[in-house]
Design a protein around this motif. Structure first.
Motif, PDB file in Angstrom:
ATOM      1  N   TYR A 570       0.832  -1.212   0.000  1.00  0.00           N
ATOM      2  CA  TYR A 570       0.000   0.000   0.000  1.00  0.00           C
ATOM      3  C   TYR A 570       0.864   1.259   0.000  1.00  0.00           C
ATOM      4  CZ  TYR A 570      -2.400   3.900   2.246  1.00  0.00           C
ATOM      5  OH  TYR A 570      -2.854   5.150   2.558  1.00  0.00           O
ATOM      6  N   LYS A 571       1.887   1.253   0.841  1.00  0.00           N
ATOM      7  CA  LYS A 571       2.753   2.436   0.947  1.00  0.00           C
ATOM      8  C   LYS A 571       3.471   2.686  -0.362  1.00  0.00           C
ATOM      9  CE  LYS A 571       4.487   5.854   3.209  1.00  0.00           C
ATOM     10  NZ  LYS A 571       3.602   6.951   3.696  1.00  0.00           N
ATOM     11  N   PHE A 572       3.961   1.624  -0.993  1.00  0.00           N
ATOM     12  CA  PHE A 572       4.676   1.772  -2.261  1.00  0.00           C
ATOM     13  C   PHE A 572       3.762   2.345  -3.347  1.00  0.00           C
ATOM     14  CE2 PHE A 572       5.877   0.029  -6.417  1.00  0.00           C
ATOM     15  CZ  PHE A 572       7.190   0.490  -6.520  1.00  0.00           C
ATOM     16  N   LEU A 573       2.512   1.884  -3.382  1.00  0.00           N
ATOM     17  CA  LEU A 573       1.577   2.337  -4.408  1.00  0.00           C
ATOM     18  C   LEU A 573       1.025   3.732  -4.129  1.00  0.00           C
ATOM     19  CD1 LEU A 573      -0.444  -0.971  -5.009  1.00  0.00           C
ATOM     20  CD2 LEU A 573       1.417  -0.030  -6.408  1.00  0.00           C
ATOM     21  N   SER A 574       1.048   4.165  -2.877  1.00  0.00           N
ATOM     22  CA  SER A 574       0.430   5.445  -2.506  1.00  0.00           C
ATOM     23  C   SER A 574       1.358   6.645  -2.706  1.00  0.00           C
ATOM     24  CB  SER A 574      -0.040   5.402  -1.053  1.00  0.00           C
ATOM     25  OG  SER A 574       1.067   5.264  -0.171  1.00  0.00           O
ATOM     26  N   VAL A 575       2.670   6.411  -2.798  1.00  0.00           N
ATOM     27  CA  VAL A 575       3.583   7.533  -3.017  1.00  0.00           C
ATOM     28  C   VAL A 575       3.791   7.735  -4.509  1.00  0.00           C
ATOM     29  CG1 VAL A 575       4.766   7.257  -0.809  1.00  0.00           C
ATOM     30  CG2 VAL A 575       5.600   6.018  -2.812  1.00  0.00           C
ATOM     31  N   ARG A 576       4.225   8.913  -4.876  1.00  0.00           N
ATOM     32  CA  ARG A 576       4.406   9.246  -6.279  1.00  0.00           C
ATOM     33  C   ARG A 576       5.885   9.208  -6.660  1.00  0.00           C
ATOM     34  NH1 ARG A 576       0.298  14.405  -7.187  1.00  0.00           N
ATOM     35  NH2 ARG A 576      -1.652  13.295  -6.654  1.00  0.00           N
ATOM     36  N   GLY A 577       6.118   9.078  -7.942  1.00  0.00           N
ATOM     37  CA  GLY A 577       7.484   9.105  -8.431  1.00  0.00           C
ATOM     38  C   GLY A 577       7.828   7.853  -9.214  1.00  0.00           C
ATOM     39  N   THR A 578       9.080   7.792  -9.625  1.00  0.00           N
ATOM     40  CA  THR A 578       9.563   6.612 -10.326  1.00  0.00           C
ATOM     41  C   THR A 578       9.663   5.437  -9.355  1.00  0.00           C
ATOM     42  OG1 THR A 578      11.885   7.111  -9.852  1.00  0.00           O
ATOM     43  CG2 THR A 578      10.936   8.100 -11.852  1.00  0.00           C
ATOM     44  N   PHE A 579       9.951   4.262  -9.890  1.00  0.00           N
ATOM     45  CA  PHE A 579      10.082   3.072  -9.046  1.00  0.00           C
ATOM     46  C   PHE A 579      11.126   3.301  -7.960  1.00  0.00           C
ATOM     47  CE2 PHE A 579      11.977  -1.001  -7.916  1.00  0.00           C
ATOM     48  CZ  PHE A 579      10.854  -1.784  -7.675  1.00  0.00           C
ATOM     49  N   THR A 580      12.270   3.854  -8.353  1.00  0.00           N
ATOM     50  CA  THR A 580      13.351   4.102  -7.385  1.00  0.00           C
ATOM     51  C   THR A 580      12.936   5.134  -6.349  1.00  0.00           C
ATOM     52  OG1 THR A 580      15.001   3.606  -9.096  1.00  0.00           O
ATOM     53  CG2 THR A 580      15.761   4.805  -7.139  1.00  0.00           C
ATOM     54  N   GLU A 581      12.256   6.188  -6.789  1.00  0.00           N
ATOM     55  CA  GLU A 581      11.818   7.227  -5.852  1.00  0.00           C
ATOM     56  C   GLU A 581      10.792   6.677  -4.864  1.00  0.00           C
ATOM     57  OE1 GLU A 581      12.349  11.298  -8.521  1.00  0.00           O
ATOM     58  OE2 GLU A 581      10.464  10.167  -8.614  1.00  0.00           O
ATOM     59  N   ARG A 582       9.918   5.805  -5.330  1.00  0.00           N
ATOM     60  CA  ARG A 582       8.930   5.211  -4.422  1.00  0.00           C
ATOM     61  C   ARG A 582       9.612   4.370  -3.354  1.00  0.00           C
ATOM     62  NH1 ARG A 582       3.447   3.357  -7.601  1.00  0.00           N
ATOM     63  NH2 ARG A 582       3.061   5.318  -8.702  1.00  0.00           N
ATOM     64  N   ILE A 583      10.600   3.584  -3.772  1.00  0.00           N
ATOM     65  CA  ILE A 583      11.374   2.802  -2.805  1.00  0.00           C
ATOM     66  C   ILE A 583      12.026   3.735  -1.787  1.00  0.00           C
ATOM     67  CG2 ILE A 583      13.399   1.327  -2.489  1.00  0.00           C
ATOM     68  CD1 ILE A 583      11.127  -0.227  -3.624  1.00  0.00           C
ATOM     69  N   ALA A 584      12.590   4.820  -2.293  1.00  0.00           N
ATOM     70  CA  ALA A 584      13.277   5.775  -1.424  1.00  0.00           C
ATOM     71  C   ALA A 584      12.324   6.391  -0.411  1.00  0.00           C
ATOM     72  CB  ALA A 584      13.933   6.863  -2.269  1.00  0.00           C
ATOM     73  N   PRO A 589      13.201   8.100   6.465  1.00  0.00           N
ATOM     74  CA  PRO A 589      12.404   8.722   7.531  1.00  0.00           C
ATOM     75  C   PRO A 589      11.593   9.896   6.994  1.00  0.00           C
ATOM     76  CG  PRO A 589      14.620   8.249   8.339  1.00  0.00           C
ATOM     77  CD  PRO A 589      14.622   7.952   6.854  1.00  0.00           C
ATOM     78  N   GLU A 590      10.399  10.082   7.499  1.00  0.00           N
ATOM     79  CA  GLU A 590       9.490  11.091   6.968  1.00  0.00           C
ATOM     80  C   GLU A 590      10.103  12.489   6.979  1.00  0.00           C
ATOM     81  OE1 GLU A 590       5.820  10.785   9.058  1.00  0.00           O
ATOM     82  OE2 GLU A 590       5.229   8.908   8.089  1.00  0.00           O
ATOM     83  N   HIS A 591      10.901  12.800   7.999  1.00  0.00           N
ATOM     84  CA  HIS A 591      11.464  14.143   8.098  1.00  0.00           C
ATOM     85  C   HIS A 591      12.592  14.378   7.092  1.00  0.00           C
ATOM     86  CE1 HIS A 591      14.510  11.990  10.404  1.00  0.00           C
ATOM     87  NE2 HIS A 591      15.287  13.054  10.343  1.00  0.00           N
ATOM     88  N   GLU A 592      12.984  13.313   6.362  1.00  0.00           N
ATOM     89  CA  GLU A 592      14.043  13.456   5.360  1.00  0.00           C
ATOM     90  C   GLU A 592      13.525  13.236   3.937  1.00  0.00           C
ATOM     91  OE1 GLU A 592      17.265  10.871   6.304  1.00  0.00           O
ATOM     92  OE2 GLU A 592      17.866  11.979   8.093  1.00  0.00           O
ATOM     93  N   HIS A 593      12.221  13.266   3.768  1.00  0.00           N
ATOM     94  CA  HIS A 593      11.665  13.026   2.434  1.00  0.00           C
ATOM     95  C   HIS A 593      12.105  14.071   1.411  1.00  0.00           C
ATOM     96  CE1 HIS A 593       8.179   9.970   3.253  1.00  0.00           C
ATOM     97  NE2 HIS A 593       9.374   9.494   3.504  1.00  0.00           N
ATOM     98  N   HIS A 594      12.468  15.246   1.886  1.00  0.00           N
ATOM     99  CA  HIS A 594      12.925  16.283   0.951  1.00  0.00           C
ATOM    100  C   HIS A 594      14.252  15.877   0.293  1.00  0.00           C
ATOM    101  CE1 HIS A 594      15.031  17.148   4.732  1.00  0.00           C
ATOM    102  NE2 HIS A 594      15.974  17.729   3.998  1.00  0.00           N
ATOM    103  N   LYS A 595      14.992  14.976   0.950  1.00  0.00           N
ATOM    104  CA  LYS A 595      16.277  14.542   0.389  1.00  0.00           C
ATOM    105  C   LYS A 595      16.088  13.598  -0.809  1.00  0.00           C
ATOM    106  CE  LYS A 595      19.053  15.018   4.585  1.00  0.00           C
ATOM    107  NZ  LYS A 595      19.997  14.349   5.522  1.00  0.00           N
ATOM    108  N   VAL A 596      14.923  12.959  -0.873  1.00  0.00           N
ATOM    109  CA  VAL A 596      14.657  12.054  -1.991  1.00  0.00           C
ATOM    110  C   VAL A 596      14.647  12.847  -3.294  1.00  0.00           C
ATOM    111  CG1 VAL A 596      13.019  10.452  -3.016  1.00  0.00           C
ATOM    112  CG2 VAL A 596      13.368  10.456  -0.536  1.00  0.00           C
ATOM    113  N   ALA A 597      13.975  14.010  -3.282  1.00  0.00           N
ATOM    114  CA  ALA A 597      13.930  14.849  -4.483  1.00  0.00           C
ATOM    115  C   ALA A 597      15.320  15.355  -4.848  1.00  0.00           C
ATOM    116  CB  ALA A 597      12.983  16.028  -4.259  1.00  0.00           C
ATOM    117  N   GLU A 598      16.173  15.505  -3.844  1.00  0.00           N
ATOM    118  CA  GLU A 598      17.541  15.975  -4.085  1.00  0.00           C
ATOM    119  C   GLU A 598      18.457  14.844  -4.536  1.00  0.00           C
ATOM    120  OE1 GLU A 598      18.666  17.596  -0.360  1.00  0.00           O
ATOM    121  OE2 GLU A 598      17.123  19.149  -0.347  1.00  0.00           O
ATOM    122  N   GLY A 599      17.952  13.595  -4.484  1.00  0.00           N
ATOM    123  CA  GLY A 599      18.773  12.451  -4.869  1.00  0.00           C
ATOM    124  C   GLY A 599      19.774  12.040  -3.813  1.00  0.00           C
ATOM    125  N   ASN A 600      19.548  12.511  -2.595  1.00  0.00           N
ATOM    126  CA  ASN A 600      20.479  12.226  -1.499  1.00  0.00           C
ATOM    127  C   ASN A 600      19.824  11.255  -0.509  1.00  0.00           C
ATOM    128  OD1 ASN A 600      22.595  12.292   0.335  1.00  0.00           O
ATOM    129  ND2 ASN A 600      21.946  14.270   1.232  1.00  0.00           N
TER     130      ASN A 600
END
Length: 612
Positions: A570-584, A589-600
């Protein structure tokens, strides 16, 4: 802003570590955060600033001890120790305590205290594992369905003990069968080699339990349950009311109840121990309990018994330790708490063996039998053998009342812990439940009562046996295994250690970090595999459960375990982005989700997985 702070806030000002500042909104004049604000969410999430805390430190300690020290400390550990080599059994038991029991205990206390959340929402540290939280909440709820019934039995026995002559002393009562045999006419020659006195179903004590209390003779099996029995239903109502009024105001009320429920068993145990060791034959019973047989350690089953006993005894994985510690002050020394409470629990188990086997030694001498003929565990020990022994003592009414008060208090605070795990876990996840705590507590208690009614029918013992084996068997082991992997590997044992350092000012030593990352997961995997391999079909005495009952049991077990993969999907399907971004997003941790967009993404680096 500083003028509006209290003196206590000024005293508690601390500088946040650099890796935490990224998630905190910038301040115009300062980068310092008072404790009150910090408690609102160590990861910058919007948790309740006004989360209640324990009134006193002793409230928390007694609650944890009260939960961990339960009926199994009295009715299971002593017999396991006796059966598996006596004193030699303590070798694997203490080994597993040190390498797995205490580390898991410590991990859960620290996890709850740092994040100040229940078993589900604590997984903001690694969102994909939130299903583990739901799984342990469901398991805690299942356990409440049947555990409260055992407490109701204790209450029924307590009430029945308030007579001049205990009702299970002699035959000739309305519930006795024509086969009832007075113990005075029984000796070792009465049995063949395959039947022990503990398994004799025709003593007054045994018939009182199975025919007078359970009315088991009126049921043909699990397919023939009948209606709930009035006496046991009334006892169940009393138990549920005690639980409700102990929990309805949160830890402020439950923290006071445990002053009685957590300390009373120790007072009673001490009294029973003193009385037990003064009985004739007591020394023989204690010698049998402590008989040191190293050869037993060659048996794999001994190690399996030690591993499972230490796990279930400490109570890790039920969400209770996380819930209790979430109400601690942020800088509480949970390391010291973990060492103290887990040690007290295990010492209690060991000492209770002296109280149990001193009385079993007395029984063996009285009936001219070997200890193994009267030794048993489980409900048979505390509702048949021990009460029978008490009934032969001078002042038997007093000793019966004392003993069943101990069982009642042992059960109550453990049940309180399980229900608190459900209430805290769900109310932290669904805020409207937190705003209506009293109503939600009532709904939980009442729902537990309704489900428990099936266990107070004539065939209720069969349902209870099924739930006892499957509701919190392999499922709870699986849940804690995933929990340990989620914290130590995906969140990272190094980051978890930094969280602990932020709370207490010091990092856990290398020993603890190695246990969390390697030893504890391997231990849990061993216990999961061992419990699965050694699992057999359900039996209660001579009754063999039909195949469909075993399938139903596995259905109960799977109903909680499936929360883990289903929520991950459910969590994997509910987030947006590419396959790798969804895994990320799922493992960051929720407070670091901004780092996913940065590729970090920390978890995409080898350094994260190798860190200790």
């Amino acid at each position: 802003m500083l003028l509006s702070m209290t003196y206590q806030d000024l005293m508690n000002i601390q500088v946040l570590p650099e890796h935490k500042l990224s998630s905190v909104a910038p301040l115009k004049h300062s980068t310092i955060i008072p404790t009150a604000a910090r408690c609102a969410g160590p990861h910058g999430t919007s948790t309740d600033i006004d989360r209640e805390t324990w009134g006193k430190k002793i409230d928390f300690l007694l609650s944890v001890i009260g939960f961990a020290v339960d009926l199994a400390n009295v009715w299971r550990f002593p017999y396991l120790c006796y059966k598996n080599g006596g004193g030699a059994f303590l070798i694997p038991y203490i080994l597993f305590l040190v390498i797995a029991g205490m580390p898991l205990f410590y991990m859960e206390l620290a996890l709850g205290q740092y994040n100040r959340e229940g078993a589900a929402t604590v997984w903001k540290i690694c969102p994909v594992f939130k299903g583990v939280g739901y799984a342990v909440i469901v398991i805690a709820l299942y356990v409440g369905f049947y555990y409260n019934v055992i407490i109701a039995w204790s209450l029924y026995y307590l009430y029945s003990s308030m007579t001049a002559e205990l009702p299970w002393l002699k035959c000739g009562n309305s519930w006795n069968s024509i086969n009832c045999t007075d113990p005075q006419h029984i000796n070792a020659s009465f049995f063949d080699k395959n039947i022990s006195y503990a398994n004799n179903k025709f003593t007054p004590a045994s018939e009182y339990y199975e025919r007078g209390v359970l009315h088991l003779h009126e049921s043909k099996g699990i397919e023939d349950l009948g209606l709930p029995r009035l006496e046991l239903t009334l006892c169940l109502v009393v138990v549920v009311f005690i639980l409700y009024f102990s929990l309805w105001k949160g830890v402020k009320s439950s923290g006071k109840v445990v002053y009685i429920t957590a300390t009373m068993p120790y007072v009673v145990l001490f009294v029973l121990l003193i009385r037990g060791i003064t009985l004739p034959g007591a020394l023989n019973g204690i010698k049998a309990y402590l008989n040191f047989s190293l050869s037993e350690l060659n048996n794999l089953q001994v190690w399996i018994d030690a591993a499972t006993q230490i796990f279930y005894s400490l109570g890790a994985g039920f969400g209770v330790l996380i819930a209790f510690s979430s109400y601690n002050k942020f800088d509480n020394n949970c390391y010291r708490d973990a060492i103290l409470t887990s040690a007290v629990n295990c010492i209690t188990s060991f000492v209770s063996g002296f109280a149990i086997f001193s009385v079993l030694g007395y029984m063996a001498q009285k009936y001219n039998m070997d200890i193994k003929a009267v030794a048993t565990d489980g409900a048979g020990l505390v509702f048949i053998i021990y009460p029978e022994a008490i009934s032969t003592l001078p002042g038997s009414t007093f000793w019966a009342i004392v003993f069943f008060i101990m069982l009642l208090t042992l059960g109550i605070d453990s049940s309180m812990g399980g229900m608190e795990a459900v209430i805290t876990g769900l109310s932290d996840d669904f805020k409207f439940l937190k705003r209506n705590r009293k109503l939600f507590t009532f709904a939980t208690a009442f729902g537990t009562f309704l489900m428990a009614l099936i266990c107070v029918t004539n065939g209720g013992i069969y349902v209870l046996t099924l739930l006892d084996k499957y509701a919190a068997g392999t499922s709870i082991l699986f849940a804690v295994l995933i929990e340990a992997i989620g914290v130590s590997w995906f969140y990272g044992v190094d980051r978890f250690s930094e969280d602990i350092e932020q709370m207490m000012g010091f990092k856990p030593g290398l020993y603890w970090r190695l246990c969390w990352k390697f030893v504890s997961p391997v231990f849990l995997l061993f216990v999961v595999l061992a419990s699965t391999v050694t699992s057999s079909g359900l039996k209660y005495n001579d009754y063999v459960f039909p195949p469909w009952a075993n399938l139903l049991g596995w259905g109960v077990a799977m109903s909680s375990m499936l929360f883990v993969p289903f929520y991950a999907i459910y969590k994997f399907l509910s987030v947006r982005g590419t396959f790798t971004e969804r895994i990320a997003y799922c493992i960051t941790p929720e407070h670091e989700h901004h780092k996913v967009a940065e590729g970090n993404v920390r978890q995409f680096k080898l350094k994260h997985w190798l860190a200790i």
